[in-house]
Write a protein that holds these residues in place. Structure first.
Motif, PDB file in Angstrom:
ATOM      1  N   GLU A 147      26.258   3.082 -20.615  1.00 28.34           N
ATOM      2  CA  GLU A 147      26.805   2.308 -19.504  1.00 28.34           C
ATOM      3  C   GLU A 147      25.670   1.919 -18.541  1.00 28.34           C
ATOM      4  O   GLU A 147      24.891   2.748 -18.102  1.00 28.34           O
ATOM      5  CB  GLU A 147      27.841   3.147 -18.757  1.00 28.34           C
ATOM      6  N   GLY A 148      25.568   0.652 -18.234  1.00 31.88           N
ATOM      7  CA  GLY A 148      24.546   0.186 -17.300  1.00 31.88           C
ATOM      8  C   GLY A 148      23.206  -0.102 -17.937  1.00 31.88           C
ATOM      9  O   GLY A 148      22.322  -0.671 -17.286  1.00 31.88           O
ATOM     10  N   LEU A 149      23.044   0.286 -19.221  1.00 33.21           N
ATOM     11  CA  LEU A 149      21.750   0.055 -19.864  1.00 33.21           C
ATOM     12  C   LEU A 149      21.451  -1.432 -19.989  1.00 33.21           C
ATOM     13  O   LEU A 149      20.317  -1.874 -19.789  1.00 33.21           O
ATOM     14  CB  LEU A 149      21.712   0.724 -21.243  1.00 33.21           C
ATOM     15  N   GLY A 150      22.494  -2.227 -20.288  1.00 35.21           N
ATOM     16  CA  GLY A 150      22.311  -3.674 -20.397  1.00 35.21           C
ATOM     17  C   GLY A 150      21.814  -4.282 -19.100  1.00 35.21           C
ATOM     18  O   GLY A 150      20.944  -5.164 -19.101  1.00 35.21           O
ATOM     19  N   LYS A 151      22.351  -3.799 -17.981  1.00 30.88           N
ATOM     20  CA  LYS A 151      21.923  -4.292 -16.669  1.00 30.88           C
ATOM     21  C   LYS A 151      20.458  -3.964 -16.408  1.00 30.88           C
ATOM     22  O   LYS A 151      19.694  -4.791 -15.900  1.00 30.88           O
ATOM     23  CB  LYS A 151      22.804  -3.685 -15.576  1.00 30.88           C
ATOM     24  N   LEU A 152      20.050  -2.739 -16.774  1.00 33.28           N
ATOM     25  CA  LEU A 152      18.650  -2.347 -16.601  1.00 33.28           C
ATOM     26  C   LEU A 152      17.732  -3.192 -17.478  1.00 33.28           C
ATOM     27  O   LEU A 152      16.679  -3.657 -17.029  1.00 33.28           O
ATOM     28  CB  LEU A 152      18.483  -0.861 -16.934  1.00 33.28           C
ATOM     29  N   LEU A 153      18.137  -3.409 -18.724  1.00 27.56           N
ATOM     30  CA  LEU A 153      17.317  -4.222 -19.630  1.00 27.56           C
ATOM     31  C   LEU A 153      17.201  -5.657 -19.127  1.00 27.56           C
ATOM     32  O   LEU A 153      16.145  -6.282 -19.245  1.00 27.56           O
ATOM     33  CB  LEU A 153      17.903  -4.191 -21.048  1.00 27.56           C
ATOM     34  N   ASN A 154      18.289  -6.183 -18.537  1.00 25.04           N
ATOM     35  CA  ASN A 154      18.228  -7.528 -17.948  1.00 25.04           C
ATOM     36  C   ASN A 154      17.295  -7.573 -16.747  1.00 25.04           C
ATOM     37  O   ASN A 154      16.568  -8.552 -16.537  1.00 25.04           O
ATOM     38  CB  ASN A 154      19.634  -7.991 -17.535  1.00 25.04           C
ATOM     39  N   THR A 155      17.315  -6.497 -15.941  1.00 22.14           N
ATOM     40  CA  THR A 155      16.391  -6.421 -14.798  1.00 22.14           C
ATOM     41  C   THR A 155      14.952  -6.409 -15.286  1.00 22.14           C
ATOM     42  O   THR A 155      14.086  -7.091 -14.728  1.00 22.14           O
ATOM     43  CB  THR A 155      16.679  -5.148 -13.970  1.00 22.14           C
ATOM     44  N   ILE A 156      14.690  -5.642 -16.341  1.00 16.82           N
ATOM     45  CA  ILE A 156      13.337  -5.589 -16.907  1.00 16.82           C
ATOM     46  C   ILE A 156      12.911  -6.966 -17.407  1.00 16.82           C
ATOM     47  O   ILE A 156      11.780  -7.406 -17.177  1.00 16.82           O
ATOM     48  CB  ILE A 156      13.263  -4.533 -18.031  1.00 16.82           C
ATOM     49  N   LYS A 157      13.834  -7.681 -18.058  1.00 17.29           N
ATOM     50  CA  LYS A 157      13.525  -9.041 -18.527  1.00 17.29           C
ATOM     51  C   LYS A 157      13.208  -9.969 -17.364  1.00 17.29           C
ATOM     52  O   LYS A 157      12.293 -10.801 -17.445  1.00 17.29           O
ATOM     53  CB  LYS A 157      14.711  -9.601 -19.334  1.00 17.29           C
ATOM     54  N   SER A 158      13.951  -9.844 -16.267  1.00 18.49           N
ATOM     55  CA  SER A 158      13.699 -10.669 -15.085  1.00 18.49           C
ATOM     56  C   SER A 158      12.332 -10.372 -14.492  1.00 18.49           C
ATOM     57  O   SER A 158      11.601 -11.288 -14.100  1.00 18.49           O
ATOM     58  CB  SER A 158      14.778 -10.424 -14.021  1.00 18.49           C
ATOM     59  N   VAL A 159      11.983  -9.086 -14.427  1.00 19.40           N
ATOM     60  CA  VAL A 159      10.662  -8.701 -13.911  1.00 19.40           C
ATOM     61  C   VAL A 159       9.568  -9.258 -14.817  1.00 19.40           C
ATOM     62  O   VAL A 159       8.549  -9.769 -14.333  1.00 19.40           O
ATOM     63  CB  VAL A 159      10.553  -7.164 -13.795  1.00 19.40           C
ATOM     64  N   GLN A 160       9.783  -9.174 -16.125  1.00 22.71           N
ATOM     65  CA  GLN A 160       8.807  -9.720 -17.070  1.00 22.71           C
ATOM     66  C   GLN A 160       8.617 -11.226 -16.862  1.00 22.71           C
ATOM     67  O   GLN A 160       7.503 -11.741 -16.888  1.00 22.71           O
ATOM     68  CB  GLN A 160       9.270  -9.464 -18.513  1.00 22.71           C
ATOM     69  N   LYS A 161       9.721 -11.907 -16.639  1.00 18.49           N
ATOM     70  CA  LYS A 161       9.692 -13.368 -16.517  1.00 18.49           C
ATOM     71  C   LYS A 161       9.077 -13.838 -15.203  1.00 18.49           C
ATOM     72  O   LYS A 161       8.310 -14.815 -15.171  1.00 18.49           O
ATOM     73  CB  LYS A 161      11.123 -13.907 -16.638  1.00 18.49           C
ATOM     74  N   ILE A 162       9.377 -13.133 -14.107  1.00 21.12           N
ATOM     75  CA  ILE A 162       8.997 -13.620 -12.781  1.00 21.12           C
ATOM     76  C   ILE A 162       7.747 -12.943 -12.218  1.00 21.12           C
ATOM     77  O   ILE A 162       6.883 -13.600 -11.647  1.00 21.12           O
ATOM     78  CB  ILE A 162      10.167 -13.421 -11.785  1.00 21.12           C
ATOM     79  N   HIS A 163       7.633 -11.610 -12.410  1.00 14.96           N
ATOM     80  CA  HIS A 163       6.605 -10.860 -11.699  1.00 14.96           C
ATOM     81  C   HIS A 163       5.553 -10.192 -12.574  1.00 14.96           C
ATOM     82  O   HIS A 163       4.410 -10.052 -12.163  1.00 14.96           O
ATOM     83  CB  HIS A 163       7.256  -9.757 -10.848  1.00 14.96           C
ATOM     84  N   ASN A 164       5.949  -9.727 -13.759  1.00 12.29           N
ATOM     85  CA  ASN A 164       5.047  -8.871 -14.533  1.00 12.29           C
ATOM     86  C   ASN A 164       5.234  -9.103 -16.026  1.00 12.29           C
ATOM     87  O   ASN A 164       5.905  -8.333 -16.713  1.00 12.29           O
ATOM     88  CB  ASN A 164       5.325  -7.393 -14.180  1.00 12.29           C
ATOM     89  N   PRO A 165       4.635 -10.174 -16.551  1.00 11.71           N
ATOM     90  CA  PRO A 165       4.837 -10.519 -17.962  1.00 11.71           C
ATOM     91  C   PRO A 165       4.315  -9.456 -18.937  1.00 11.71           C
ATOM     92  O   PRO A 165       4.717  -9.440 -20.098  1.00 11.71           O
ATOM     93  CB  PRO A 165       4.049 -11.828 -18.124  1.00 11.71           C
ATOM     94  N   LYS A 166       3.463  -8.557 -18.484  1.00  9.87           N
ATOM     95  CA  LYS A 166       2.903  -7.529 -19.361  1.00  9.87           C
ATOM     96  C   LYS A 166       3.773  -6.268 -19.434  1.00  9.87           C
ATOM     97  O   LYS A 166       3.470  -5.353 -20.203  1.00  9.87           O
ATOM     98  CB  LYS A 166       1.491  -7.145 -18.884  1.00  9.87           C
ATOM     99  N   LEU A 167       4.846  -6.216 -18.642  1.00 11.03           N
ATOM    100  CA  LEU A 167       5.703  -5.033 -18.636  1.00 11.03           C
ATOM    101  C   LEU A 167       6.347  -4.842 -20.008  1.00 11.03           C
ATOM    102  O   LEU A 167       6.936  -5.749 -20.575  1.00 11.03           O
ATOM    103  CB  LEU A 167       6.789  -5.180 -17.565  1.00 11.03           C
ATOM    104  N   ASP A 168       6.238  -3.622 -20.517  1.00 14.75           N
ATOM    105  CA  ASP A 168       6.743  -3.305 -21.852  1.00 14.75           C
ATOM    106  C   ASP A 168       7.713  -2.129 -21.745  1.00 14.75           C
ATOM    107  O   ASP A 168       7.655  -1.350 -20.798  1.00 14.75           O
ATOM    108  CB  ASP A 168       5.557  -2.926 -22.750  1.00 14.75           C
ATOM    109  N   ILE A 169       8.599  -2.012 -22.704  1.00 17.73           N
ATOM    110  CA  ILE A 169       9.450  -0.821 -22.764  1.00 17.73           C
ATOM    111  C   ILE A 169       8.743   0.204 -23.639  1.00 17.73           C
ATOM    112  O   ILE A 169       8.570   0.001 -24.841  1.00 17.73           O
ATOM    113  CB  ILE A 169      10.848  -1.150 -23.311  1.00 17.73           C
ATOM    114  N   GLU A 170       8.300   1.281 -23.005  1.00 20.04           N
ATOM    115  CA  GLU A 170       7.585   2.342 -23.728  1.00 20.04           C
ATOM    116  C   GLU A 170       8.521   3.008 -24.726  1.00 20.04           C
ATOM    117  O   GLU A 170       8.123   3.350 -25.835  1.00 20.04           O
ATOM    118  CB  GLU A 170       7.058   3.375 -22.734  1.00 20.04           C
ATOM    119  N   GLY A 171       9.761   3.197 -24.308  1.00 23.67           N
ATOM    120  CA  GLY A 171      10.724   3.793 -25.220  1.00 23.67           C
ATOM    121  C   GLY A 171      11.955   4.314 -24.504  1.00 23.67           C
ATOM    122  O   GLY A 171      11.963   4.491 -23.278  1.00 23.67           O
ATOM    123  N   LEU A 172      13.010   4.524 -25.271  1.00 23.24           N
ATOM    124  CA  LEU A 172      14.231   5.158 -24.778  1.00 23.24           C
ATOM    125  C   LEU A 172      14.143   6.638 -25.127  1.00 23.24           C
ATOM    126  O   LEU A 172      13.809   6.993 -26.264  1.00 23.24           O
ATOM    127  CB  LEU A 172      15.466   4.533 -25.425  1.00 23.24           C
TER     128      LEU A 172
END
Length: 260
Positions: A156-181
């Protein structure tokens, strides 16, 4: 250059602080130079390493405000090779104070630029929200570890977090990666725990760490003594799990280090 890793999930009680403190301590024991940044107003990572949070006058709040440098806010801990920038309850006010500032999303990143070469790893313990403090952490980070509790509503809420990460990648930090779950609070006796593991591994495959953090009484006890699980009980399942996680992380990031 050191790698900056944010430990993030807007859900509370999933093991963010436990992971931040014990992964940082484990990396230190494995002879990596580590800085832990407490970016949660609850300041549990700070108290969990024996810091007196009431007396913090130069911590994450002041670093985000840019009233002190990150270097000035660093404190030594009792744990080998581990420093900390501690938090204070005042940190809760930073969301309001930064809202009108230019480059408000970059305040932490700009502060860390001067010290990131001094460490092998910088671990950021994020607040259980997707507010401005967490946004600062994601903008500053190279990657994100997402703890997922092996219980009902785990995703629950994981999709929202992943969307936030995508937004950060797109707007502020294109190098941000998901290290892992990271699967946490696993109890092999419970059918539900096993079902959550199967579901997460099925949907996210190689994004999931091989290491699973098992539910362990000693992990819960350690913070009350102001110690990491490594210092409190190095032979416990919790300590073994986090040392395994640290080794898995190092294996994935062999090219990272102060000299690179």
């Amino acid at each position: 250059m050191g790698k900056i890793i944010a430990i993030a999930n807007q859900k509370g009680g999933v093991g963010k602080t436990t992971t931040s403190v014990n992964l940082a301590a484990s990396l230190g024991v494995l002879e990596k130079k580590v800085l832990l940044i407490d970016a949660d107003p609850q300041a549990n990572a700070s108290s969990g390493l024996g810091m007196d949070v009431e007396s913090v006058t130069a911590g994450t709040y002041q670093v985000l405000e840019h009233t002190v440098s990150a270097k000035q806010a660093i404190q030594k801990t009792e744990s080998p090779n581990l420093d900390i920038i501690a938090a204070h309850i005042d940190l809760v006010a930073i969301e309001i104070e930064l809202v009108d500032k230019e480059r408000r999303e970059y305040m932490l990143k700009d502060s860390l630029d001067e010290i990131k070469h001094d460490y092998d790893y910088i671990i950021i313990d994020c607040a259980p929200s997707l507010g401005l403090i967490t946004l600062n952490s994601l903008v500053a980070a190279d990657s994100v570890i997402i703890p997922i509790q092996c219980e009902y509503f785990a995703l629950e809420g994981l999709g929202k977090l992943l969307n936030t990460i995508k937004s950060v990648q797109k707007i502020h930090n294109p190098k941000l990666d998901i290290e892992g779950l990271l699967l946490t609070m696993f109890d092999s006796r419970l059918r539900l725990s096993n079902q959550v593991v199967d579901e997460v591994q099925k949907h996210f495959s190689t994004m999931v760490f091989d290491t699973i953090i098992r539910r362990n009484t000693r992990l819960g006890e350690a913070p009350s003594y102001g110690e990491s699980i490594i210092a409190y009980d190095a032979t416990s399942k919790g300590a073994v799990n986090y040392l395994n996680l640290a080794n898995e992380l190092l294996k994935k990031n062999q090219y990272y280090g102060k000299g690179s």
